[in-house]
Enzyme design. Structure first.
Site, short mmCIF file in Angstrom:
data_model
loop_
_atom_site.label_atom_id
_atom_site.label_comp_id
_atom_site.label_asym_id
_atom_site.label_seq_id
_atom_site.Cartn_x
_atom_site.Cartn_y
_atom_site.Cartn_z
N HIS A 121 0.90 -1.15 -0.18
CA HIS A 121 -0.10 -0.04 -0.01
C HIS A 121 0.97 1.12 0.12
CE1 HIS A 121 -2.42 -3.06 2.15
NE2 HIS A 121 -3.49 -2.49 1.73
N ASP A 126 2.26 1.61 3.25
CA ASP A 126 3.29 0.81 3.89
C ASP A 126 4.69 1.10 3.51
OD1 ASP A 126 1.21 -0.88 4.39
OD2 ASP A 126 1.35 -1.94 2.47
C1 XLS Z 1 -7.86 -7.13 3.88
C2 XLS Z 1 -7.46 -7.19 2.54
C3 XLS Z 1 -6.12 -6.12 2.19
C4 XLS Z 1 -5.82 -6.16 0.78
C5 XLS Z 1 -5.02 -5.16 0.41
O1 XLS Z 1 -8.49 -7.87 4.28
O2 XLS Z 1 -6.70 -8.45 2.20
O3 XLS Z 1 -4.83 -6.59 2.89
O4 XLS Z 1 -5.13 -7.40 0.30
O5 XLS Z 1 -5.53 -3.68 0.57
#
Ligand code: XLS
Ligand code: NI
Ligand code: NI
Length: 439
Positions: A104, A107
């Site tokens: 993200h 991140d």
């Molecule tokens: C949350 C999601 C998230 C997505 C990315 O449950 O899995 O981690 O993969 O935003």
């Protein structure tokens, strides 16, 4: 490139040693260069690490504080922390032989207090990651924007009832697409954790979904105009954190993409634990996506049979993944997608090496499942039994029905003529045993 092993001290590159190996820091099934069908394991599986869980997850939960100390997060300056996190991730990927990562925007670096500060930070760490990619050959499987953590998104991001929030979400997506393009990412993901509602009493669902579609069109147009050649992915999830999420499951998302004319640019990113939260199996969700030609990528993890939330544990269920790999192989495998470990070590797994064990386990489980699935397809009985089940549609009136040459009245007449059909067994247990033979 010299490897320094600053963070994961004493972890040597994890090697394939075969299933007799007792070495907990070796692969027993994942042998990257081993051919499985026409591709190597590495080419089939395209593993990725998840920045948020693996290099940002501190072990907090709704009831408790952080349990984990991540040494790359100890620097005072947020940009330096970003650089260090990238160092740690690249070191980890090298040790595991993982070639892809997912992130993200925030991140990579902590969000600033103003948009332009966040942008400046992001540009710095993206430049750094790009340099590391050049040195190591590592690649981005997908980038995304975090449109769920900040308080401004409490009522949704693209579907917020407040237009100013939608603009903020758009700014973040623009920057995250820019970062993904800059880093040569193969895919760009939308996961709408807040795109949904907590109560229908205050929600104009139709209007919100139209906003979401408009938003995705704008993002797609921007990406295409600015050099993004990869796949846009939507990641279905039925709930959590919202009570109801618009991207509920694969079928819902496909209907949405069709309704709003987004089928050409978007595919699906299917996550194991999201499937189970929607009361589906993982393989069901993959099959639904594959049937529409929209099987894009996977988020690998698993839930817990005893409770209902997104526990995001590392995969360890060979049987379940064998069924999943059957769907993937029959659909022709990944194109731009891959297997992203959207999974976290348990809160009480507090040693850095636990992250290594977790990925070894996940990779070995998928490798084992891939081998089993390929063997099942090579053996052929599974495919031919399933095909045989539909044999009555292959010729004669059944074929005429399939090709649209019979009316309801014709079927009525045939029913009268044929009399009561004899029962034909579905052979489920036989097929389960067949699967077991190869696992
Ligand atoms: C949350 C999601 C998230 C997505 C990315 O449950 O899995 O981690 O993969 O935003
Ligand atoms: Ni998830
Ligand atoms: Ni996910």
């Amino acid at each position: 490139m010299k490897r320094t092993h600053t963070y994961f001290k004493g972890i040597k590159p994890i090697a394939f040693e075969g299933k007799e190996s007792d070495n907990p820091l070796a692969f027993r099934y994942y042998n990257p260069r081993q051919k499985v069908g026409k591709k190597t394991m590495e080419e089939h599986l395209r593993f990725a690490v998840a920045f948020w869980h693996s290099f940002g997850g501190m072990g907090t939960d709704p009831f408790g504080a952080a349990t984990k100390t991540l040494p790359w997060l100890s620097a005072k300056d947020p940009v330096q922390r970003g650089y260090n996190k990238i160092d740690a991730a690249f070191e980890f990927m090298s040790a595991l032989g993982i070639h892809f990562y997912c992130f993200h925007d925030y991140d990579l670096v902590e969000e600033g207090s103003m948009l332009n500060q966040s942008e400046e930070r992001l540009q710095k760490v993206v430049a750094y990651a790009k340099k590391k990619q050049k040195e190591t050959g590592k690649q981005v499987l997908w980038g995304t924007a975090n449109l769920f953590s900040h308080p401004r998104y409490m009522n949704g991001a693209a579907t917020s009832p407040d237009f100013r929030v939608v603009c903020h979400a758009a700014a973040q997506v623009k920057n995250a697409i820019d970062a993904t393009v800059e880093l040569g990412g193969a895919n760009y993901v939308f996961w709408g954790g807040r795109e949904g509602y907590l109560s229908l009493l205050n929600t104009d669902m139709k209007r919100e979904q139209e906003h979401l579609a408009r938003f995705l069109h704008l993002a797609r147009d921007y990406g295409r105009k600015n050099g993004f050649k990869g796949t846009f992915l939507i990641e279905p999830k039925p709930m959590e954190p919202s009570k109801h999420q618009y991207d509920f499951d694969a079928a819902t998302v496909i209907a949405f993409l069709r309704e709003f004319d987004l089928m050409d640019d978007f595919k699906l990113n299917i996550e194991v634990n999201h499937a189970t939260l929607a009361h589906h199996t993982f393989q069901h969700e993959l099959q639904v996506a594959a049937n529409a030609g929209l099987l894009g990528s996977m988020d690998a993890n698993r839930g817990d049979y005893q409770n209902g939330w997104d526990t995001d544990q590392f995969p360890n269920n060979v049987y379940e993944l064998t069924e999943a790999m059957l769907v993937l192989l029959e659909a022709g495998g990944f194109r731009t997608g891959g297997i992203n470990f959207d999974a976290k070590t348990r809160r009480n797994s507090t040693d850095l090496v636990d992250l290594v064990y977790a990925h070894i386990g996940g990779m070995d489980t998928f490798a084992r499942a891939l081998l089993a699935a390929q063997a099942i397809l090579d053996d052929g009985e599974y495919v031919s039994l399933r095909k045989k089940r539909y044999a009555s549609f292959d010729t004669g009136d059944g074929k005429k029905f399939e090709t649209g040459k019979l009316s309801l009245k014709d079927l009525h007449a045939l029913a009268g003529k044929a009399g009561e059909p004899e029962l034909i067994s579905g052979k489920q247990e036989y097929l389960e045993n067949l699967l077991n033979k190869f696992v």
